[in-house]
Design a protein around this motif. Structure first.
Motif, PDB file in Angstrom:
ATOM      1  N   SER A  69      27.782  51.447  30.970  1.00 26.06           N
ATOM      2  CA  SER A  69      28.360  50.653  29.877  1.00 26.06           C
ATOM      3  C   SER A  69      28.804  49.296  30.401  1.00 26.06           C
ATOM      4  O   SER A  69      29.380  49.188  31.475  1.00 26.06           O
ATOM      5  N   PHE A  70      28.501  48.270  29.633  1.00 29.43           N
ATOM      6  CA  PHE A  70      28.928  46.912  29.984  1.00 29.43           C
ATOM      7  C   PHE A  70      29.674  46.299  28.810  1.00 29.43           C
ATOM      8  O   PHE A  70      29.704  45.099  28.629  1.00 29.43           O
ATOM      9  N   SER A  71      30.247  47.172  27.931  1.00 35.23           N
ATOM     10  CA  SER A  71      30.786  46.699  26.656  1.00 35.23           C
ATOM     11  C   SER A  71      32.307  46.641  26.681  1.00 35.23           C
ATOM     12  O   SER A  71      32.982  47.402  26.036  1.00 35.23           O
ATOM     13  N   ASP A  72      32.880  45.764  27.479  1.00 35.27           N
ATOM     14  CA  ASP A  72      34.311  45.504  27.440  1.00 35.27           C
ATOM     15  C   ASP A  72      34.622  44.518  26.319  1.00 35.27           C
ATOM     16  O   ASP A  72      33.757  43.743  25.914  1.00 35.27           O
ATOM     17  N   PRO A  73      35.840  44.492  25.826  1.00 32.25           N
ATOM     18  CA  PRO A  73      36.205  43.445  24.850  1.00 32.25           C
ATOM     19  C   PRO A  73      35.995  42.073  25.446  1.00 32.25           C
ATOM     20  O   PRO A  73      36.183  41.863  26.648  1.00 32.25           O
ATOM     21  N   LEU A  74      35.623  41.130  24.584  1.00 32.02           N
ATOM     22  CA  LEU A  74      35.332  39.798  25.101  1.00 32.02           C
ATOM     23  C   LEU A  74      36.562  39.152  25.736  1.00 32.02           C
ATOM     24  O   LEU A  74      36.449  38.349  26.659  1.00 32.02           O
ATOM     25  N   ALA A  75      37.736  39.546  25.266  1.00 36.06           N
ATOM     26  CA  ALA A  75      38.946  38.920  25.800  1.00 36.06           C
ATOM     27  C   ALA A  75      39.117  39.212  27.277  1.00 36.06           C
ATOM     28  O   ALA A  75      39.744  38.450  28.008  1.00 36.06           O
ATOM     29  N   GLU A  76      38.567  40.360  27.770  1.00 32.34           N
ATOM     30  CA  GLU A  76      38.697  40.705  29.172  1.00 32.34           C
ATOM     31  C   GLU A  76      37.642  40.033  30.032  1.00 32.34           C
ATOM     32  O   GLU A  76      37.703  40.083  31.247  1.00 32.34           O
ATOM     33  N   ARG A  77      36.643  39.473  29.400  1.00 31.78           N
ATOM     34  CA  ARG A  77      35.570  38.855  30.174  1.00 31.78           C
ATOM     35  C   ARG A  77      35.995  37.501  30.730  1.00 31.78           C
ATOM     36  O   ARG A  77      35.601  37.097  31.805  1.00 31.78           O
ATOM     37  N   PHE A  78      36.717  36.773  29.973  1.00 35.42           N
ATOM     38  CA  PHE A  78      37.078  35.415  30.402  1.00 35.42           C
ATOM     39  C   PHE A  78      38.593  35.310  30.573  1.00 35.42           C
ATOM     40  O   PHE A  78      39.360  35.789  29.747  1.00 35.42           O
ATOM     41  N   SER A  79      39.025  34.702  31.618  1.00 32.94           N
ATOM     42  CA  SER A  79      40.453  34.562  31.864  1.00 32.94           C
ATOM     43  C   SER A  79      41.058  33.582  30.868  1.00 32.94           C
ATOM     44  O   SER A  79      40.389  32.701  30.325  1.00 32.94           O
ATOM     45  N   ASN A 113      30.101  38.425  38.508  1.00 30.55           N
ATOM     46  CA  ASN A 113      31.296  38.935  39.181  1.00 30.55           C
ATOM     47  C   ASN A 113      31.666  40.326  38.663  1.00 30.55           C
ATOM     48  O   ASN A 113      32.023  41.211  39.427  1.00 30.55           O
ATOM     49  N   GLU A 114      31.584  40.491  37.332  1.00 29.28           N
ATOM     50  CA  GLU A 114      31.982  41.780  36.771  1.00 29.28           C
ATOM     51  C   GLU A 114      30.932  42.852  37.024  1.00 29.28           C
ATOM     52  O   GLU A 114      31.253  44.029  37.128  1.00 29.28           O
ATOM     53  N   LEU A 115      29.652  42.451  37.147  1.00 28.83           N
ATOM     54  CA  LEU A 115      28.571  43.419  37.359  1.00 28.83           C
ATOM     55  C   LEU A 115      28.782  44.218  38.629  1.00 28.83           C
ATOM     56  O   LEU A 115      28.515  45.418  38.686  1.00 28.83           O
ATOM     57  N   LYS A 116      29.288  43.555  39.669  1.00 21.06           N
ATOM     58  CA  LYS A 116      29.508  44.255  40.943  1.00 21.06           C
ATOM     59  C   LYS A 116      30.466  45.425  40.749  1.00 21.06           C
ATOM     60  O   LYS A 116      30.209  46.544  41.210  1.00 21.06           O
ATOM     61  N   GLY A 117      31.591  45.166  40.064  1.00 25.89           N
ATOM     62  CA  GLY A 117      32.553  46.243  39.829  1.00 25.89           C
ATOM     63  C   GLY A 117      31.994  47.314  38.908  1.00 25.89           C
ATOM     64  O   GLY A 117      32.231  48.506  39.110  1.00 25.89           O
ATOM     65  N   ARG A 118      31.233  46.893  37.885  1.00 25.22           N
ATOM     66  CA  ARG A 118      30.646  47.867  36.957  1.00 25.22           C
ATOM     67  C   ARG A 118      29.663  48.788  37.680  1.00 25.22           C
ATOM     68  O   ARG A 118      29.634  49.988  37.469  1.00 25.22           O
ATOM     69  N   LEU A 119      28.810  48.194  38.527  1.00 23.81           N
ATOM     70  CA  LEU A 119      27.844  49.003  39.276  1.00 23.81           C
ATOM     71  C   LEU A 119      28.551  49.945  40.238  1.00 23.81           C
ATOM     72  O   LEU A 119      28.130  51.097  40.425  1.00 23.81           O
ATOM     73  N   LEU A 120      29.627  49.468  40.868  1.00 31.32           N
ATOM     74  CA  LEU A 120      30.375  50.324  41.792  1.00 31.32           C
ATOM     75  C   LEU A 120      31.003  51.492  41.033  1.00 31.32           C
ATOM     76  O   LEU A 120      30.954  52.645  41.492  1.00 31.32           O
ATOM     77  N   ASP A 121      31.571  51.214  39.849  1.00 32.79           N
ATOM     78  CA  ASP A 121      32.154  52.283  39.039  1.00 32.79           C
ATOM     79  C   ASP A 121      31.074  53.273  38.599  1.00 32.79           C
ATOM     80  O   ASP A 121      31.262  54.486  38.663  1.00 32.79           O
ATOM     81  N   TYR A 122      29.919  52.761  38.169  1.00 32.18           N
ATOM     82  CA  TYR A 122      28.832  53.645  37.729  1.00 32.18           C
ATOM     83  C   TYR A 122      28.297  54.462  38.905  1.00 32.18           C
ATOM     84  O   TYR A 122      27.968  55.646  38.763  1.00 32.18           O
ATOM     85  N   GLN A 123      28.230  53.819  40.074  1.00 33.32           N
ATOM     86  CA  GLN A 123      27.776  54.525  41.278  1.00 33.32           C
ATOM     87  C   GLN A 123      28.705  55.698  41.596  1.00 33.32           C
ATOM     88  O   GLN A 123      28.239  56.802  41.927  1.00 33.32           O
ATOM     89  N   GLU A 124      30.025  55.489  41.488  1.00 34.70           N
ATOM     90  CA  GLU A 124      30.985  56.559  41.773  1.00 34.70           C
ATOM     91  C   GLU A 124      30.873  57.669  40.729  1.00 34.70           C
ATOM     92  O   GLU A 124      30.961  58.857  41.065  1.00 34.70           O
TER      93      GLU A 124
END
Length: 722
Positions: free
Chosen positions: A584-594, A633-644
């Motif tokens: 899943s890559f569907s976070d709220p848009l507010a979390e995508r951008f600081s 930047n976020e893809l790295k964390g998403r892939l790591l979470d999916y990998q785990e």
């Protein structure tokens, strides 16, 4: 001459399962002290019976809109079941199963699921208008409010050809329109609908109406198959170039789970631009080897056989240039449909005139008939190879596993009945010591097996991590980064006039999310599915080879010989429908951008250079680069979470299930040896007529079981000519 495995063998194995079921039930009477073990075997047999009854092989028909997919399926079925005609006729994936009679079934999505989708789309599209207030699809006032918001939205906002708002805008329109047709069903809580043969036109209305199809969870037709094996499930997909992104995504999801894909090309158009895009997409997803190509001739369109041959040769050449070397079968699906229908009932006047007109063109019909026979033969060959062998061999090995264990149990019981009291008395002192040793061996085997599982887990954890961290050009991470890097903002995305400085940023964020996220999800889920299929075979081979040492310990401790065939055919988990975790890559848009970066961009829009920037739109590249950087930047964390999640929520339970199966096997083997000694130690050799009768019953059960084991050992997959 092509051949396919005989599906009649499935019913033969089903009968053997019933035989095994009856034998185990009989053992519950003759060996009552083993009831708990026998009950476990009965549960396994019932699971296999259910599994064999429900087994199916999906075959999906795909292609662009109006290429003749539904016509081809009607021809294979020999009945005019699916809708055909001008325009987009199929808007929902329809499955056709074998059944005793013709009827249809529709399942609607649950109310809470429909309401949840409706609410999310409303708050996504009208966040500022709705605020924190809740809306419901099933409230008339809320529907009227959203309808008015949609009308205002369409007047104030430019809906571009790039589909920036297709997902939510179109979804809400479909919900409001479709609910009007389905309100009575939801109010009566009637979510599962059945349609007889006479009501089939009403069924077609559900799958051809796009707003109504938004509410569909499943659409199924049942019909007695004559050409296809009964376990095949034909799936009619809407055109993959449909303008509805939601329906297109639903069709794409069917491809990974279907081992055979029939791609239909219209001879009137040949390979269109849409075909090129679709075929390149299928090639990138690794689905090229599943494709079976059909060139659907329009006999009226082509004046001669020479023209038909010319179109076929051009089509084959273009497919070869795209990297597809499979045969392309060219025939008129409509002609063969009319030909089959005509044998049952008279055709309509226009259909009969067309059929008679075609009869005058013998060369065309000869070409079509030859290719039709080749196509059906190849389809039967593929469905047989993909289904029967795997299913029959799996069922046979599981029945053999239970039969062998039952045979050991009967043999131990018979031995205990045959021993005389003198032999039991002379060995009483040795039995207890031997049983204690067996208990120690069982603990040792359990420790060793846990160690093997742990080693395999660590080894395949590393393989998963290595796969996710590949940096080569074809590695998953570079491929996903390439999707992000290829993103470009369309020039006509923004309205020409706008007084709201926040709108451009919001539009760009929405467009980026709807274009990039589905591509990332689709690419990763297809790739991980293919990676897991390869890894699963490797796990089975590695685990089996590492368990070899356990059998030597088992034989040495019990004095019984482990069958060589069983040693190389350990039981494996029943995992036919392997449900990999969803990425899943569907976070709220507010979390995508600081917040800082957002206010920085808004500040630029509100600066003195606002008019000049809006005029030139030079900030598009800046925002595009920031969108891409944030996604990377976020893809790295998403892939790591999916990998785990893949390691701990999927691989680890799979290995634990494997360990439990082997552990049960070893425990059964040791327990049978312990049981034999316990029977001897406790003097369980009955005297007189009761013992003789019991021995006779066991003898009959053993003979029946040995006949079953012999039939299983002699089991081979035969072939029949289609």
């Amino acid at each position: 001459m092509t051949s396919t495995p005989d599906p009649a063998q499935l019913s033969s194995l089903h009968a053997r399962l019933e035989t095994m079921n009856n034998i185990v039930r009989g053992l519950r009477i003759t060996i009552p002290e083993e009831q708990s073990k026998l009950d476990k075997w009965l549960a396994t047999i019932h699971e296999l019976l259910r599994f064999s009854d429900q087994f199916s092989l999906p075959v999906t028909v795909i292609g662009p809109v109006k290429s003749g997919k539904s016509t081809l399926l009607n021809t294979l079925l020999g009945q005019n079941i699916l809708p055909m005609g001008a325009g987009i006729t199929t808007t929902f994936v329809t499955a056709i199963h074998h059944g005793n009679d013709l009827h249809g079934e529709i399942s609607l999505i649950p109310p809470d699921q429909a309401d949840n989708l409706f609410q999310k789309s409303c708050h996504f599209l009208f966040a500022s208008e709705l605020g924190e207030s809740e809306v419901s699809l099933f409230e008339p006032d809320d529907r009227q409010r959203i309808k008015q918001l949609l009308e205002d939205f369409s007047q104030k906002t430019t809906l571009t050809r790039h589909g920036s708002f297709d997902r939510d805008y179109q979804l809400l329109k479909n919900f409001l329109t479709g609910y009007g047709s389905l309100a009575d069903y939801y109010q009566r809580e009637q979510l599962n609908l059945s349609f007889s043969q006479e009501q089939l036109e009403q069924f077609r209305g559900f799958i051809t109406n796009e707003p109504v199809s938004t509410f569909l969870e499943q659409a199924t037709v049942f019909f007695p198959f004559t050409i296809l094996p009964k376990y095949v499930v034909m799936q009619d997909c809407q055109g993959l170039d449909t303008p509805s992104p939601g329906q297109q995504a639903l069709a794409i999801q069917q491809l990974a789970t279907s081992p055979i894909l029939i791609y239909v090309i219209s001879s009137r158009m040949g390979l269109r631009q849409a075909d090129y895009h679709l075929l390149e997409h299928l090639h990138d997803l690794g689905l090229a080897s599943k494709l079976l190509f059909v060139l659907n001739y329009d006999l009226t369109e082509h004046p001669s056989r020479e023209k038909m041959d010319e179109i076929l040769n051009r089509c084959r050449q273009e497919l070869a240039e795209l990297g597809f070397n499979q045969p392309c079968y060219a025939f008129s699906a409509l002609y063969h449909l009319y030909d089959r229908l005509r044998k049952e009932n008279p055709l309509g006047k226009s259909e009969e005139q067309r059929w008679l007109f075609w009869q005058e063109e013998s060369e065309k019909l000869e070409l079509s008939a030859t290719n039709w026979e080749s196509f059906t033969a190849r389809l039967l060959e593929l469905t047989g190879k993909q289904a029967d062998e795997a299913l029959l061999q799996h069922l046979n090995s599981r029945i053999m596993h239970i039969a062998s264990r039952a045979h050991y149990l009967i043999t131990a019981r018979k031995k205990s009945l045959s021993l005389n009291q003198e032999e039991i008395d002379s060995s009483v002192d040795n039995y207890e010591e031997h049983k204690e040793k067996l208990r120690q061996v069982e603990e040792q085997l359990g420790t060793t097996l846990s160690s093997i599982t742990s080693q395999c887990e660590q080894e395949y954890f590393r393989k998963i991590e290595s796969w996710f961290n590949q940096t080569e050009e074809n590695g998953i991470r570079p491929l996903l980064h390439q999707i992000i890097n290829n993103y470009q903002l369309p020039d006509d995305l923004l309205p020409a006039k706008n007084r709201n400085p926040l709108l451009p940023l919001k539009l760009l964020e929405q467009h980026f999310q709807q274009v990039i996220h589905p591509q990332l999800q689709e690419k990763l889920e297809i790739s991980i599915h293919q990676f897991w299929q390869t890894l699963e075979k490797e796990i089975q081979s590695t685990y089996s080879s590492r368990c070899t040492s356990l059998f030597f310990l088992l034989e040495k401790a019990t004095g019984n010989k482990v069958d060589n065939q069983e040693r190389h055919n350990l039981p494996v988990p029943i995992n036919w429908d392997s449900n990999l975790p969803k990425f899943s890559f569907s976070d709220p848009l507010a979390e995508r951008f600081s917040t800082v970066s957002k206010f920085s961009l808004i500040g630029k829009l509100l600066s003195d250079k606002l008019k000049q920037l809006r005029k030139k739109r030079s900030w598009n590249n800046t925002i595009s680069n920031q969108l891409q950087q944030q996604a990377r930047n976020e893809l790295k964390g998403r892939l790591l979470d999916y990998q785990e999640r893949l390691k701990f929520l999927f691989l680890r339970p799979y290995l634990e299930k494997y360990e439990h199966l082997i552990s049960d096997y070893l425990a059964d083997f040791i327990h049978i040896s312990t049981l034999e000694m316990s029977h001897q130690q406790n003097g369980l050799h009955a005297q007189g007529q009761q013992q003789e009768e019991l021995f006779e019953i066991l003898d009959n059960q053993e003979n029946e079981l040995e006949q079953l084991i012999e039939s299983l050992n002699n089991f081979t997959i035969t072939a029949t000519n289609p």
